[in-house]
Scaffold this active site. Structure first.
Site, PDB file in Angstrom:
ATOM      1  N   SER A  18       0.813  -1.315   0.397  1.00 45.41           N
ATOM      2  CA  SER A  18       0.125   0.001  -0.117  1.00 45.41           C
ATOM      3  C   SER A  18       1.226   1.275   0.376  1.00 45.41           C
ATOM      4  O   SER A  18       2.090   1.097   0.646  1.00 45.41           O
ATOM      5  CB  SER A  18      -1.028  -0.014   1.548  1.00 45.41           C
ATOM      6  OG  SER A  18      -1.850   1.136   1.655  1.00 45.41           O
ATOM      7  N   SER A  20      -0.727   4.398   0.445  1.00 42.59           N
ATOM      8  CA  SER A  20      -1.472   5.147   1.301  1.00 42.59           C
ATOM      9  C   SER A  20      -0.643   5.484   2.716  1.00 42.59           C
ATOM     10  O   SER A  20      -1.554   7.006   2.551  1.00 42.59           O
ATOM     11  CB  SER A  20      -2.628   4.766   1.779  1.00 42.59           C
ATOM     12  OG  SER A  20      -3.380   4.352   0.944  1.00 42.59           O
ATOM     13  N   THR A  65      -9.179  -2.081   2.559  1.00 45.35           N
ATOM     14  CA  THR A  65      -9.048  -2.417   1.408  1.00 45.35           C
ATOM     15  C   THR A  65      -9.234  -4.444   1.272  1.00 45.35           C
ATOM     16  O   THR A  65     -10.072  -4.697   2.083  1.00 45.35           O
ATOM     17  CB  THR A  65      -7.599  -2.239   0.981  1.00 45.35           C
ATOM     18  OG1 THR A  65      -7.007  -2.552  -0.519  1.00 45.35           O
ATOM     19  CG2 THR A  65      -5.944  -2.789   1.477  1.00 45.35           C
ATOM     20  N   LYS A  69     -13.707  -5.367   1.738  1.00 39.03           N
ATOM     21  CA  LYS A  69     -14.188  -4.154   1.737  1.00 39.03           C
ATOM     22  C   LYS A  69     -15.794  -4.249   1.553  1.00 39.03           C
ATOM     23  O   LYS A  69     -17.388  -3.213   2.090  1.00 39.03           O
ATOM     24  CB  LYS A  69     -14.177  -3.755  -0.064  1.00 39.03           C
ATOM     25  CG  LYS A  69     -13.080  -2.875   0.054  1.00 39.03           C
ATOM     26  CD  LYS A  69     -12.213  -1.796  -1.388  1.00 39.03           C
ATOM     27  CE  LYS A  69     -11.245  -1.699  -1.259  1.00 39.03           C
ATOM     28  NZ  LYS A  69     -11.345  -1.040  -2.670  1.00 39.03           N
ATOM     29  N   ASP A 105     -13.597   5.067  -3.364  1.00 36.46           N
ATOM     30  CA  ASP A 105     -13.308   5.146  -4.871  1.00 36.46           C
ATOM     31  C   ASP A 105     -14.444   5.607  -6.012  1.00 36.46           C
ATOM     32  O   ASP A 105     -13.107   5.433  -7.181  1.00 36.46           O
ATOM     33  CB  ASP A 105     -13.324   3.435  -4.796  1.00 36.46           C
ATOM     34  CG  ASP A 105     -12.377   3.458  -3.700  1.00 36.46           C
ATOM     35  OD1 ASP A 105     -11.653   3.306  -3.610  1.00 36.46           O
ATOM     36  OD2 ASP A 105     -12.292   1.912  -4.003  1.00 36.46           O
ATOM     37  N   ALA A 131     -16.884  -6.803 -14.252  1.00 35.06           N
ATOM     38  CA  ALA A 131     -17.630  -6.400 -12.987  1.00 35.06           C
ATOM     39  C   ALA A 131     -17.382  -6.903 -12.066  1.00 35.06           C
ATOM     40  O   ALA A 131     -18.559  -7.305 -11.265  1.00 35.06           O
ATOM     41  CB  ALA A 131     -18.674  -6.947 -14.061  1.00 35.06           C
ATOM     42  N   GLY A 133     -15.340  -5.616  -8.071  1.00 31.08           N
ATOM     43  CA  GLY A 133     -15.559  -5.052  -7.112  1.00 31.08           C
ATOM     44  C   GLY A 133     -15.226  -2.849  -7.635  1.00 31.08           C
ATOM     45  O   GLY A 133     -15.897  -2.287  -7.906  1.00 31.08           O
ATOM     46  N   ALA A 134     -13.823  -2.826  -8.517  1.00 31.50           N
ATOM     47  CA  ALA A 134     -13.436  -1.980  -8.874  1.00 31.50           C
ATOM     48  C   ALA A 134     -14.657  -1.219 -10.207  1.00 31.50           C
ATOM     49  O   ALA A 134     -15.002  -0.341 -10.108  1.00 31.50           O
ATOM     50  CB  ALA A 134     -11.987  -1.582  -9.207  1.00 31.50           C
ATOM     51  N   LEU A 222      -7.713   1.005 -15.077  1.00 27.15           N
ATOM     52  CA  LEU A 222      -7.583   1.652 -13.060  1.00 27.15           C
ATOM     53  C   LEU A 222      -6.182   0.951 -12.838  1.00 27.15           C
ATOM     54  O   LEU A 222      -5.951   1.719 -11.540  1.00 27.15           O
ATOM     55  CB  LEU A 222      -8.649   0.823 -12.707  1.00 27.15           C
ATOM     56  CG  LEU A 222     -10.176   1.318 -12.401  1.00 27.15           C
ATOM     57  CD1 LEU A 222     -11.170   0.782 -11.852  1.00 27.15           C
ATOM     58  CD2 LEU A 222     -10.145   2.368 -12.864  1.00 27.15           C
TER      59      LEU A 222
HETATM   60  P1  ATR Z   1     -11.973  -5.853  -7.906  1.00 31.08           P
HETATM   61  O1  ATR Z   1     -12.239  -5.187  -7.098  1.00 31.08           O
HETATM   62  O2  ATR Z   1     -10.255  -5.861  -8.692  1.00 31.08           O
HETATM   63  O3  ATR Z   1     -12.896  -5.670  -9.672  1.00 31.08           O
HETATM   64  P2  ATR Z   1     -12.603  -8.482  -8.890  1.00 31.08           P
HETATM   65  O4  ATR Z   1     -14.349  -8.344  -7.862  1.00 31.08           O
HETATM   66  O5  ATR Z   1     -11.649  -9.920  -8.212  1.00 31.08           O
HETATM   67  O6  ATR Z   1     -11.900  -7.361  -8.849  1.00 31.08           O
HETATM   68  O7  ATR Z   1     -13.359  -7.825 -10.306  1.00 31.08           O
HETATM   69  C1  ATR Z   1     -12.107  -8.502 -10.483  1.00 31.08           C
HETATM   70  C2  ATR Z   1     -12.707  -8.420 -12.347  1.00 31.08           C
HETATM   71  O8  ATR Z   1     -11.425  -8.918 -13.605  1.00 31.08           O
HETATM   72  C3  ATR Z   1     -13.902  -9.529 -12.916  1.00 31.08           C
HETATM   73  O9  ATR Z   1     -14.806  -8.724 -13.553  1.00 31.08           O
HETATM   74  C4  ATR Z   1     -12.891 -10.782 -13.624  1.00 31.08           C
HETATM   75  O10 ATR Z   1     -13.527 -11.045 -14.723  1.00 31.08           O
HETATM   76  P3  ATR Z   1     -14.921 -12.375 -14.144  1.00 31.08           P
HETATM   77  O11 ATR Z   1     -16.305 -11.635 -13.444  1.00 31.08           O
HETATM   78  O12 ATR Z   1     -15.689 -13.624 -15.007  1.00 31.08           O
HETATM   79  O13 ATR Z   1     -13.750 -13.056 -12.873  1.00 31.08           O
HETATM   80  C5  ATR Z   1     -11.870  -9.653 -14.646  1.00 31.08           C
HETATM   81  N1  ATR Z   1     -11.109 -10.766 -14.654  1.00 31.08           N
HETATM   82  C6  ATR Z   1      -9.508 -11.046 -14.124  1.00 31.08           C
HETATM   83  N2  ATR Z   1      -8.781 -11.959 -14.633  1.00 31.08           N
HETATM   84  C7  ATR Z   1      -9.787 -12.428 -16.170  1.00 31.08           C
HETATM   85  C8  ATR Z   1      -8.639 -11.976 -17.193  1.00 31.08           C
HETATM   86  N3  ATR Z   1      -7.917 -12.600 -17.406  1.00 31.08           N
HETATM   87  N4  ATR Z   1      -9.667 -11.767 -18.340  1.00 31.08           N
HETATM   88  C9  ATR Z   1     -10.909 -11.428 -18.246  1.00 31.08           C
HETATM   89  N5  ATR Z   1     -11.460 -10.901 -17.234  1.00 31.08           N
HETATM   90  C10 ATR Z   1     -10.775 -11.116 -16.125  1.00 31.08           C
END
Ligand code: ATR
Length: 279
Positions: A18, A20, A65, A69, A105, A131, A133-134, A222
């Site tokens: 981090s 922060s 974090t 969260k 965020d 789709a 958390g971010a 991001l």
């Molecule tokens: P964050 O909080 O950073 O958004 P997360 O909630 O784990 O982390 O979400 C990760 C996102 O990246 C998801 O949309 C994930 O797709 P899935 O919902 O299908 O898992 C996407 N993601 C991670 N690795 C990926 C990859 N290799 N190809 C395409 N999408 C990926």
């Protein structure tokens, strides 16, 4: 530091990377505030105990974090509306003994985007990749800011559909599969990348066919490590305007500082501390 020093912290698992502590301690010093910011590695099984401990010790507040969260919500007395709608809290403030959860965020992303690109949000046709958390935090911010439409494309289409559904009261929102991207990218004016694809150390990965990128769009990623992802490099080469993830990191911290201290954050000082910590 003396007996009157106040404490603010961060809980996560892990927290070693981090930035922060650097940003926020520098801000405290610059403003002459008698506070320290400390990072605590809290495993999920200890989350409730950690919150009780921080409450008992009189922490002014703390950041939350990954992976806490969402789970932290059940330990708070109150959750502000934006954080409730996103379903995630990254900042807690202790006010008169009550713990209140916020999500900075969301607003942090908007401040960074508008500051760095000067983009007019009204009328934007947004395509969000991912789709998780971010994505939820930034999609919510954009929906409230009045963009024209939001399309969400995710590897797991069902998650994109759920997010689109939750936004549909605020904005024209829909979900598509990654295989349908070609059809929607032509009209996209803001492409927002929220997945981990392209993040260090997998810096040669890219979440979209680069030949789909064009000069009528802004591309926002991001990811902040590397500061310019392959996606951003390809976008820049095709004449698109680009925006990286470091500003969101800065502004979410600045907004948290403002909630704890009740005064404007010294953003330039914090940016400098962040730049140094990134080296
Ligand atoms: P964050 O909080 O950073 O958004 P997360 O909630 O784990 O982390 O979400 C990760 C996102 O990246 C998801 O949309 C994930 O797709 P899935 O919902 O299908 O898992 C996407 N993601 C991670 N690795 C990926 C990859 N290799 N190809 C395409 N999408 C990926």
């Amino acid at each position: 530091m003396d007996a009157g020093t106040g404490v603010v912290g961060l809980i996560g698992h892990p927290v070693g990377h981090s930035k922060s502590p650097e940003m926020i301690n520098r801000a405290f010093r610059a403003c002459g505030l008698p506070f320290v910011y400390l990072a605590f590695d809290v495993p999920p099984s200890e989350l409730g105990t950690a919150v009780s401990g921080m409450r008992a010790l009189g922490f002014r507040g703390w950041n939350v974090t990954i992976p806490h969260k969402v789970a932290v919500l059940e330990y708070l007395d109150e959750v502000e509306e934006t954080a409730r709608e996103i379903g995630a809290v990254n900042t807690v403030v202790s006010r008169d003994g009550r713990l209140i959860g916020y999500n900075t965020d969301s607003e942090g992303y908007l401040r960074s985007l508008v500051d760095e690109t000067g983009l007019e949000l009204a009328g934007q046709k947004v395509l969000i990749l991912g789709a998780g958390g971010a994505a939820r935090a930034v999609a919510h911010a954009l929906a409230v800011a009045g963009v024209e439409s939001i399309t969400i494309a995710n590897r797991t289409r069902e998650k994109a559909e759920r997010l689109a559904e939750s936004l549909s009261r605020k904005v024209d929102a829909r979900a598509v599969s990654l295989s349908e991207l070609e059809r929607v990218v032509g009209e996209t004016t803001l492409l927002l990348q929220t997945t981990s694809v392209g993040m260090y150390p997998e810096t040669e990965a890219i979440p979209i066919d680069p030949s789909l990128l064009h000069d009528r769009m802004t591309v926002s990623d991001l990811i902040y490590r590397p500061r310019k992802t392959l996606l951003l490099r390809e976008a820049e080469a095709r004449g698109a305007r680009i925006h990286g993830g470091l500003g969101m990191l800065l502004h979410q911290a600045a907004l948290a500082f403002e909630k704890w201290m009740g005064k404007p954050a010294p953003v330039d000082v914090m940016r400098e501390a962040l730049e140094e910590a990134m080296k």
